[in-house]
Design an enzyme around this catalytic site. Structure first.
Site, PDB file in Angstrom:
ATOM      1  N   GLU A 155       0.835  -1.203   0.000  1.00 53.21           N
ATOM      2  CA  GLU A 155       0.000   0.000   0.000  1.00 53.21           C
ATOM      3  C   GLU A 155       0.870   1.254   0.000  1.00 53.21           C
ATOM      4  O   GLU A 155       2.034   1.228   0.362  1.00 53.21           O
ATOM      5  CB  GLU A 155      -0.934   0.035   1.206  1.00 53.21           C
ATOM      6  CG  GLU A 155      -0.359  -0.492   2.509  1.00 53.21           C
ATOM      7  CD  GLU A 155       0.861   0.224   3.030  1.00 53.21           C
ATOM      8  OE1 GLU A 155       0.885   1.468   2.963  1.00 53.21           O
ATOM      9  OE2 GLU A 155       1.782  -0.454   3.518  1.00 53.21           O
TER      10      GLU A 155
ATOM     11  N   GLU B  43       4.471  -0.425   1.644  1.00 60.41           N
ATOM     12  CA  GLU B  43       4.585  -0.571   0.185  1.00 60.41           C
ATOM     13  C   GLU B  43       4.577  -2.031  -0.271  1.00 60.41           C
ATOM     14  O   GLU B  43       4.537  -2.313  -1.455  1.00 60.41           O
ATOM     15  CB  GLU B  43       5.851   0.103  -0.369  1.00 60.41           C
ATOM     16  CG  GLU B  43       5.946   1.586  -0.123  1.00 60.41           C
ATOM     17  CD  GLU B  43       7.220   2.199  -0.698  1.00 60.41           C
ATOM     18  OE1 GLU B  43       7.977   1.499  -1.411  1.00 60.41           O
ATOM     19  OE2 GLU B  43       7.457   3.394  -0.437  1.00 60.41           O
TER      20      GLU B  43
END
Length: 349
Positions: free
Chosen positions: A170, A313
């Protein structure tokens, strides 16, 4: 597929395939269980796919990018514009996850599920960011379901493209705030215990963050027994998209590697929606965020990597790929006891 149709396709792991994979490990010419969790993860993959033959060469990191209205409460060190900047850096292979993917031979797919502005990142946009949860619900229930179904659709796309393994990631300024809120509600724990400094808040900033979460929970009164209600009221679109990937992967027999804190929150939502999803999720690492251990315990997961990471991430999930490759190399190519005419080890009681 709709959310309900996807849930109806989820089945238990294949015990037969897992037994065959375990028997294969036990027959390899080395001490029993000597690769520990690296053996367990391949046995789990056999159960997910229904096949004892393991191949994970084609893998994808799905990084969901979204903005969060709660940044209005001054709960972050960076401004909302950073979400779009980092998201575009994924495309240019400048972001951390992109560099790790290159090293781990994985394909990175950034997904705009809810950024506040349009970029070159592929658009699967449900909304231009969520609303400020400290002033009302972050999104409608309909938006939350659409975001879950977007994650399912992305999983379907990658499976159709021949991918054998997926990981969740994310990017979204403010998403440790939303994740802490969801975790506090679903785990029934004090906000203070669930909330960390995110990307580097001062002590004063941490107090603001905790107070904003408390305000949002008190105002919206999310129903702990209804994960979609919690997601809609105090969650984020990136969280919903990742939860959809976990659900879609479970329905379609695709193993999904979970990243750190925010990814764990997404996994918990998926599991609260459909408990059988849990068996299909692979835990990669233990995040440095305060709630990480509690979330893993709630999910019944033991992570393989303990490295104090908290970047997000999808970086922790990608870090697991090379270790899984090493495990696969032994599983697929090492001699068995039969090959070398040596008596097989026995399980000692």
């Amino acid at each position: 597929m709709t959310l309900q149709e996807t849930i109806e396709q989820i089945h238990p792991l294949s015990k037969e395939a897992m037994d065959r994979a375990k028997a294969h490990w036990d027959g390899i010419a080395k001490p029993l269980h000597s690769l520990g969790k690296l053996e367990d993860v391949l046995i789990q993959i056999a159960g997910i796919t229904g096949k004892e033959e393991i191949s994970i060469e084609k893998r994808a990191l799905l990084t969901f990018c979204a903005d969060n209205g709660v940044v209005e409460e001054n709960v972050t060190q960076s401004g909302q514009e950073v979400t779009a900047t980092v998201a575009e850096n994924f495309l240019q292979e400048k972001a951390t996850a992109a560099i790790l993917c290159r090293g781990a031979h994985a394909d990175l797919f950034p997904i705009d599920i809810g950024m506040a502005r349009d970029t070159k990142v592929p658009r699967y946009k449900v909304a231009y960011g969520t609303k400020n949860m400290a002033k009302g619900p972050a999104m409608t229930r309909e938006e939350a379901v659409r975001a879950l179904e977007t994650g399912i659709a992305v999983a379907e796309e990658k499976i159709a493209a021949g991918y054998q393994l997926m990981a969740t990631g994310e990017m979204g300024i403010g998403n440790t705030t939303t994740s802490s809120a969801v975790a506090a509600v679903l785990l029934g724990k004090p906000v203070e215990d669930m909330t960390g400094r995110g990307a580097g808040l001062t002590s004063e900033g941490l107090v603001r963050k905790i107070n904003a979460i408390k305000k949002a929970i008190a105002l919206n009164n999310p129903d702990r027994s209804d994960a979609i209600d919690v997601l809609a009221k105090v969650g984020g679109l990136d969280i919903a998209g990742m939860a959809g990937v976990f659900i879609g992967g479970a329905a379609l027999g695709m193993p999904v590697v979970m990243d750190g804190f925010i990814s764990c929150v997404s996994a918990l939502i998926a599991v609260k929606i459909c408990p059988q999803v849990s068996d299909h999720i692979i835990a990669s690492h233990v995040s440095k965020e305060p709630a990480a251990q509690l979330l893993l315990k709630e999910l019944g997961k033991e992570a393989i990597i303990h490295a104090g990471m908290c970047l997000g991430e999808g970086t922790g999930a990608v870090a697991l790929f090379p270790m899984m490759d090493l495990s696969c190399a032994v599983y697929n190519s090492m001699s068995t006891f039969g090959d070398i005419n040596v008596e097989q080890y026995e399980e000692l009681k």
